[in-house]
Design a protein around this motif. Structure first.
Motif: not given
Length: 259
Positions: A69-74, A4-9, A183-190
């Motif tokens: 389920i991975v809650v990929a949001c702080n 089964q898949p790992i769910g991520i949101f 915040c999981t968006h922030y690594p894209y600011l590296m």
């Protein structure tokens, strides 16, 4: 073993930074990612709104037969994961700012935390700060506007750079030597962060730790997928498909879904 898949949101595309870490550590796992970009950012919403959105996302992932389920949001983790665990009989992995490693490693006794309002005002966040920040100066900064710019595809824009310079200035004046990305968006600011920050300031995010915890929970529940057949990684967004595709930068299956 489970195929089964790992769910991520996430509240949008930022959680793809977590997906990439999970993919690197667990290459045989099938995944299903939900980008709730229509409702982004979560950080400015009330706790009740965040809980309701998190429940909605969880129900959709469960309906698609996810095993974890991975809650990929702080913001969703710090405000809603307790309620999710109480409501649903499925393993959850959450994410919160990596305060502990920064607090234990700082030499200047000052660390910066860049996060959403929803994360910084949460009870779980304050417990972590109280636990690990004795005799350490913690400079908290709400990243107003950052998530919206990333969701618009303007991650490395001049507007973003100007925002970051404003937000990081008081941290640098306080002589931080660690910056925690909350915040999981922030690594894209590296790229911009490395341009603005002095070389001695180290940047910490939670991506690898979340991937390791995901593996540990799968092992604990005997849910690891050990088959090496073709792996399926599905992505659904209620926002702009092109922006999600661009940040993934890989030929994954990305679909629009109203949810």
């Amino acid at each position: 073993m489970s195929t089964q898949p790992i769910g991520i949101f996430d509240s949008g595309i930022g959680g793809t930074s977590i997906f990439k870490e999970i993919k690197a550590l667990l290459p045989h796992e099938h995944t299903l990612y939900l980008a709730d970009s229509f409702n982004a950012p979560y950080g400015n919403k009330s706790k009740d709104e965040i809980i309701a959105l998190s429940i909605k996302n969880t129900k959709l992932l469960i309906s698609k037969d996810c095993k974890l389920i991975v809650v990929a949001c702080n913001t969703a983790t710090t405000n809603a994961i307790k309620e999710l665990r109480d409501l649903f009989d499925i393993p959850f992995v959450g994410i919160e700012p990596a305060i502990k490693p920064a607090a234990l490693s700082t030499q200047t006794k000052a660390i910066g935390i860049l996060a959403t309002k929803g994360t910084l005002s949460s009870e779980l966040f304050h417990k972590s700060v109280d636990l690990y920040s004795e005799n350490i100066k913690v400079i908290e900064q709400v990243g107003n506007g950052i998530v919206s710019l990333i969701e618009e595809g303007r991650t490395l824009s001049e507007d973003m750079k100007s925002l970051l310079q404003i937000y990081l200035k008081p941290m640098l004046e306080a002589n931080i030597d660690y910056l925690v990305l909350g915040c999981t968006h922030y690594p894209y600011l590296m790229p911009l962060l490395l341009e603005i920050l002095p070389e001695h300031v180290k940047i910490i995010d939670s991506g690898q730790a979340v991937a390791r915890q995901t593996k540990a929970v799968l092992v604990q529940n005997q849910l690891l997928n050990e088959q090496t057949s073709t792996v399926k990684n599905e992505f659904y967004t209620n926002g702009t498909v092109a922006i999600l595709k661009a940040i993934l930068d890989a030929p994954y299956d990305v679909n629009y879904l109203k949810f």
